[in-house]
Enzyme design. Structure first.
Site, mmCIF file in Angstrom:
data_model
loop_
_atom_site.group_PDB
_atom_site.id
_atom_site.type_symbol
_atom_site.label_atom_id
_atom_site.label_comp_id
_atom_site.label_asym_id
_atom_site.label_seq_id
_atom_site.Cartn_x
_atom_site.Cartn_y
_atom_site.Cartn_z
ATOM 1 N N GLY A 1 0.955 -1.176 0.062
ATOM 2 C CA GLY A 1 0.050 0.128 -0.049
ATOM 3 C C GLY A 1 0.702 1.276 0.040
ATOM 4 O O GLY A 1 0.485 2.401 0.528
ATOM 5 N N ARG B 1 -1.641 -1.212 -8.120
ATOM 6 C CA ARG B 1 -1.348 -0.641 -9.014
ATOM 7 C C ARG B 1 -0.458 0.501 -9.406
ATOM 8 O O ARG B 1 -0.018 1.005 -8.298
ATOM 9 C CB ARG B 1 -2.755 -0.028 -9.877
ATOM 10 C CG ARG B 1 -3.242 1.261 -9.143
ATOM 11 C CD ARG B 1 -4.712 1.589 -9.949
ATOM 12 N NE ARG B 1 -5.717 0.469 -9.714
ATOM 13 C CZ ARG B 1 -6.593 0.559 -8.555
ATOM 14 N NH1 ARG B 1 -6.265 1.256 -7.577
ATOM 15 N NH2 ARG B 1 -7.384 -0.561 -8.686
ATOM 16 N N LYS C 1 -10.435 -1.947 12.303
ATOM 17 C CA LYS C 1 -9.424 -1.808 13.066
ATOM 18 C C LYS C 1 -9.380 -2.170 14.334
ATOM 19 O O LYS C 1 -8.180 -2.491 14.850
ATOM 20 C CB LYS C 1 -8.969 -0.198 12.943
ATOM 21 C CG LYS C 1 -8.592 0.543 11.785
ATOM 22 C CD LYS C 1 -7.350 -0.271 11.073
ATOM 23 C CE LYS C 1 -6.820 0.470 9.831
ATOM 24 N NZ LYS C 1 -5.643 -0.302 9.460
ATOM 25 N N ASP D 1 2.200 -1.894 -4.260
ATOM 26 C CA ASP D 1 0.551 -1.232 -4.478
ATOM 27 C C ASP D 1 0.137 -2.084 -5.552
ATOM 28 O O ASP D 1 0.578 -2.731 -6.267
ATOM 29 C CB ASP D 1 0.629 0.042 -4.846
ATOM 30 C CG ASP D 1 -0.553 0.713 -3.857
ATOM 31 O OD1 ASP D 1 -1.666 -0.059 -3.924
ATOM 32 O OD2 ASP D 1 -0.411 1.609 -3.032
ATOM 33 N N GLY E 1 -0.491 5.200 -1.081
ATOM 34 C CA GLY E 1 -1.465 5.879 -0.291
ATOM 35 C C GLY E 1 -0.872 7.057 0.332
ATOM 36 O O GLY E 1 0.567 7.296 0.255
ATOM 37 N N GLN E 2 -1.540 7.681 0.916
ATOM 38 C CA GLN E 2 -1.197 9.018 1.789
ATOM 39 C C GLN E 2 0.072 8.702 2.724
ATOM 40 O O GLN E 2 0.830 9.657 2.719
ATOM 41 C CB GLN E 2 -2.544 9.464 2.482
ATOM 42 C CG GLN E 2 -2.286 11.136 2.970
ATOM 43 C CD GLN E 2 -3.110 11.377 4.022
ATOM 44 O OE1 GLN E 2 -4.275 10.610 4.593
ATOM 45 N NE2 GLN E 2 -3.539 12.540 4.205
ATOM 46 N N TYR F 1 -14.646 0.993 9.002
ATOM 47 C CA TYR F 1 -13.109 1.388 9.168
ATOM 48 C C TYR F 1 -12.940 0.862 10.688
ATOM 49 O O TYR F 1 -11.809 0.280 11.229
ATOM 50 C CB TYR F 1 -13.014 2.488 8.548
ATOM 51 C CG TYR F 1 -11.386 2.937 8.838
ATOM 52 C CD1 TYR F 1 -10.622 2.440 8.136
ATOM 53 C CD2 TYR F 1 -10.920 3.948 9.623
ATOM 54 C CE1 TYR F 1 -9.224 2.579 8.360
ATOM 55 C CE2 TYR F 1 -9.854 4.374 9.827
ATOM 56 C CZ TYR F 1 -8.686 3.725 9.016
ATOM 57 O OH TYR F 1 -7.536 3.918 9.210
ATOM 58 N N ASN G 1 -1.135 -7.093 -4.949
ATOM 59 C CA ASN G 1 -2.542 -7.127 -4.336
ATOM 60 C C ASN G 1 -2.443 -7.544 -2.944
ATOM 61 O O ASN G 1 -2.304 -8.838 -2.570
ATOM 62 C CB ASN G 1 -3.508 -8.051 -5.221
ATOM 63 C CG ASN G 1 -4.995 -7.807 -4.638
ATOM 64 O OD1 ASN G 1 -5.489 -7.362 -3.786
ATOM 65 N ND2 ASN G 1 -5.834 -8.577 -5.351
#
Length: 315
Positions: A8, A36, A146, A34, A11-12, A142, A52
């Site tokens: 990942g 993609r 978590k 990631d 991401g941010q 979410y 993935n």
């Protein structure tokens, strides 16, 4: 230590974490991955694999290929986005974690970082100085994922000795990456809009107080908890982490110190209900005691840094 894998990475948090880890351990020792290739410049800046997070075999293959010892699992569907697709959010947020925990259990990797969030708390949690151990009844997909993940991390550590480490991120604010679909995203977007057109329409009400952190501090905390000796990590669910808390009204006042003509309007949407279920401030004394966590940025320092970087970026 062998190589590091970031799942990942686009991401941010992932993009900035990748850059930081490469500056410490060397570009070739940090493998970004990631689902993609989104940012060509980032993808070409060092080793990158399309992975993935839901594919166990893909993850295992990359771990073996690069002799990975440490995995940072940053892939997740964030709060606001997850509410639009609950089944996929649960699948991604939970099964990616199981894949990595099971690889550690099998001795394929040595250490895991998995991020949790203030979303694990809910409407029944004490709002001020939310303690490390408290009522946790999350009301979002979410948050539920978590909270479940925290329990599984602790379980795998207690039963199988898996070295998994986690922090509960508050809202994160960064100048270098755009928001990723979270409820605290207004605190990023407001700076962009301030510079673009001098006004901002906020999706939360003006007195909505939330715990926040500048990305520089969040990245440093992530690196520091992973560098800490194992015996110092006494909490294996997830650590509370804090730097500051503020309202849209207060961040507006901070921006006005630099841009006196800046204006804000308010149009709360579905994210208001999510924000109202979260803490307003966090007690992170356990992190400060166990592995010596200290934040560096307060609201005004962050505002100055954000506006400087975004202005330079726009030129």
């Amino acid at each position: 230590m062998g190589a590091i894998l970031i799942i990942g990475a686009c991401g941010q948090i992932g993009t900035e974490l990748t850059k930081k880890l490469r500056s410490i351990y060397g570009t070739d020792n940090v493998i970004a991955s990631d689902v993609r290739k989104t940012d060509p410049e980032f993808v070409e800046s060092g080793p990158f694999e399309v992975v993935n997070a839901l594919d166990f075999n893909q993850i295992e293959q990359v771990i073996e290929q690069y002799n990975i010892t440490d995995v940072y699992l940053m892939a997740a569907l964030l709060s606001a986005t997850a509410e639009k697709n609950p089944a996929f959010a649960w699948d991604l947020n939970m099964n990616s974690l199981f894949h990595v925990l099971n690889l550690a259990k099998a001795g394929k990797i040595e250490k895991i970082f998995w991020p949790s969030s203030i979303a694990v708390f809910g409407p029944t949690t004490p709002k001020q100085n939310t303690p490390q151990y408290t009522v946790m009844e999350p009301s979002t997909v979410y948050g539920i994922s978590k909270q479940s993940g925290e329990r599984w991390c602790e379980y795998y550590h207690n039963l199988y000795g898996v070295d998994v480490r986690s922090i509960r991120y508050p809202g994160l604010i960064s100048w270098s990456t755009l928001p990723g679909g979270g409820t605290t995203d207004y605190a990023v977007d407001i700076y962009h809009k301030a510079l673009e057109n001098g006004t901002y329409n906020c999706f939360l009400s003006e007195e909505t107080r939330l715990p926040m952190m500048y990305m520089d501090d969040a990245i440093r905390a992530t690196v520091e908890i992973m560098q800490a000796p194992a015996e110092n990590i006494k909490i294996r669910s997830s650590y509370n982490l804090s730097a500051m808390d503020f309202t849209p009204k207060e961040i507006t006042e901070s921006i006005k110190k630099h841009m006196p003509d800046f204006t804000i309007s308010y149009e709360p949407d579905f994210r208001q209900k999510i924000a109202d279920s979260w803490p307003q401030s966090i007690d992170d004394s356990s992190a400060r005691e166990d592995w010596n966590w200290k934040h560096e940025f307060d609201l005004d320092a962050m505002t100055t840094d954000m506006l400087e970087h975004l202005s330079a970026k726009a030129e």
